[in-house]
Scaffold this motif. Structure first.
Motif, short mmCIF file in Angstrom:
data_model
loop_
_atom_site.label_atom_id
_atom_site.label_comp_id
_atom_site.label_asym_id
_atom_site.label_seq_id
_atom_site.Cartn_x
_atom_site.Cartn_y
_atom_site.Cartn_z
N GLU A 9 0.81 -1.22 0.00
CA GLU A 9 0.00 0.00 0.00
C GLU A 9 0.84 1.27 0.00
OE1 GLU A 9 -0.25 -2.62 2.08
OE2 GLU A 9 -0.78 -1.97 4.13
N ASP A 10 2.15 1.15 0.12
CA ASP A 10 3.04 2.31 -0.01
C ASP A 10 3.35 2.62 -1.48
OD1 ASP A 10 4.83 1.08 2.84
OD2 ASP A 10 3.41 2.77 2.79
N THR A 11 2.90 1.76 -2.39
CA THR A 11 3.14 1.97 -3.81
C THR A 11 2.48 3.26 -4.27
OG1 THR A 11 3.36 -0.38 -4.30
CG2 THR A 11 2.70 1.05 -6.12
N ALA A 12 3.28 4.14 -4.87
CA ALA A 12 2.79 5.45 -5.30
C ALA A 12 3.93 6.20 -5.98
CB ALA A 12 2.29 6.26 -4.11
N VAL A 13 3.57 7.32 -6.58
CA VAL A 13 4.58 8.29 -7.00
C VAL A 13 4.81 9.22 -5.81
CG1 VAL A 13 5.17 10.15 -8.58
CG2 VAL A 13 3.88 8.17 -9.41
N TYR A 14 6.05 9.37 -5.44
CA TYR A 14 6.41 10.19 -4.28
C TYR A 14 6.95 11.53 -4.78
CZ TYR A 14 5.66 6.42 -1.00
OH TYR A 14 5.08 5.45 -0.23
N TYR A 15 6.40 12.60 -4.19
CA TYR A 15 6.75 13.95 -4.57
C TYR A 15 7.39 14.70 -3.40
CZ TYR A 15 3.54 13.20 -8.49
OH TYR A 15 2.91 12.71 -9.60
N CYS A 16 8.40 15.47 -3.74
CA CYS A 16 9.02 16.38 -2.79
C CYS A 16 8.38 17.76 -2.96
CB CYS A 16 10.52 16.44 -3.10
SG CYS A 16 11.45 17.61 -2.13
N ALA A 17 8.21 18.47 -1.84
CA ALA A 17 7.62 19.81 -1.89
C ALA A 17 8.38 20.73 -0.95
CB ALA A 17 6.15 19.75 -1.50
N ALA A 18 8.32 22.03 -1.25
CA ALA A 18 9.02 23.00 -0.41
C ALA A 18 8.24 24.31 -0.40
CB ALA A 18 10.43 23.25 -0.94
N ASP A 19 8.33 25.00 0.72
CA ASP A 19 7.65 26.29 0.84
C ASP A 19 8.27 27.07 1.99
OD1 ASP A 19 4.90 27.49 -0.37
OD2 ASP A 19 5.23 28.20 1.66
N PRO A 20 8.33 28.40 1.84
CA PRO A 20 8.86 29.21 2.94
C PRO A 20 7.83 29.45 4.04
CG PRO A 20 8.33 30.61 1.07
CD PRO A 20 8.13 29.19 0.61
N THR A 21 6.88 28.57 4.20
CA THR A 21 5.84 28.72 5.20
C THR A 21 6.39 28.54 6.60
OG1 THR A 21 3.68 27.89 5.91
CG2 THR A 21 5.25 26.27 5.12
N SER A 22 5.69 29.03 7.57
CA SER A 22 6.04 28.76 8.96
C SER A 22 5.56 27.35 9.31
CB SER A 22 5.40 29.79 9.89
OG SER A 22 4.00 29.78 9.72
N TRP A 23 6.06 26.84 10.40
CA TRP A 23 5.71 25.48 10.82
C TRP A 23 4.34 25.50 11.48
CZ3 TRP A 23 7.62 20.96 9.53
CH2 TRP A 23 7.27 19.83 10.28
N ASP A 24 3.34 25.20 10.69
CA ASP A 24 1.95 25.20 11.13
C ASP A 24 1.33 23.91 10.61
OD1 ASP A 24 -0.81 27.59 10.87
OD2 ASP A 24 -0.77 25.48 11.45
N THR A 25 0.95 23.02 11.52
CA THR A 25 0.46 21.71 11.08
C THR A 25 -0.83 21.81 10.29
OG1 THR A 25 -0.57 21.43 13.25
CG2 THR A 25 1.59 20.44 12.93
#
Length: 127
Positions: free
Chosen positions: A89-105
């Protein structure tokens, strides 16, 4: 602009391990929140893990907690995802992402919380 390039995907048997890497280039992103998302066929893109710019804070989806570890090396402009005890079930396309956002869950768990994305790397786990 920040360019993100993922690598390290592949085919692995259930119970195996893979380490994904995401290299950033362009403007500096060492102070950005970085994250991993994944998208399986026919499903929406979902959050996997995130790490603050200092690496002090991390956050994981319940489905990967205890199996995956996110880390970063700001000197190399690279973020990693160590994936252990992989399941089909971990099978997938994995994407990396980035943002200058603050750490807000409330933000870091959302696709809309990230301005920059990589092209993705395929992870296939066979049973």
């Amino acid at each position: 602009q920040v360019q993100l390039v993922e690598s390290g995907g592949g085919l692995v048997q259930a119970g195996g391990s893979l380490r994904l890497s995401c290299a950033a280039s362009g403007q500096t992103s060492s102070n950005y929140v970085k994250a991993w998302f994944r998208q399986a066929p026919g499903k929406e893109r979902e959050f996997v893990a995130a790490i603050s710019w200092s690496a002090i804070s991390t956050y994981y989806a319940d489905s990967v907690k205890g199996r995956f570890t996110v880390s970063r090396d700001n000197a190399k402009n690279t973020v990693y995802l160590q994936m252990n005890s992989l399941k089909p079930e971990d099978t997938a396309v994995y994407y990396c992402a980035a943002d200058p956002t603050s750490w807000d869950t409330k933000v870091i768990l959302s696709v809309s919380g990230y301005a920059y994305w990589g092209q993705g790397t395929q992870v296939t786990v066979s049973s």
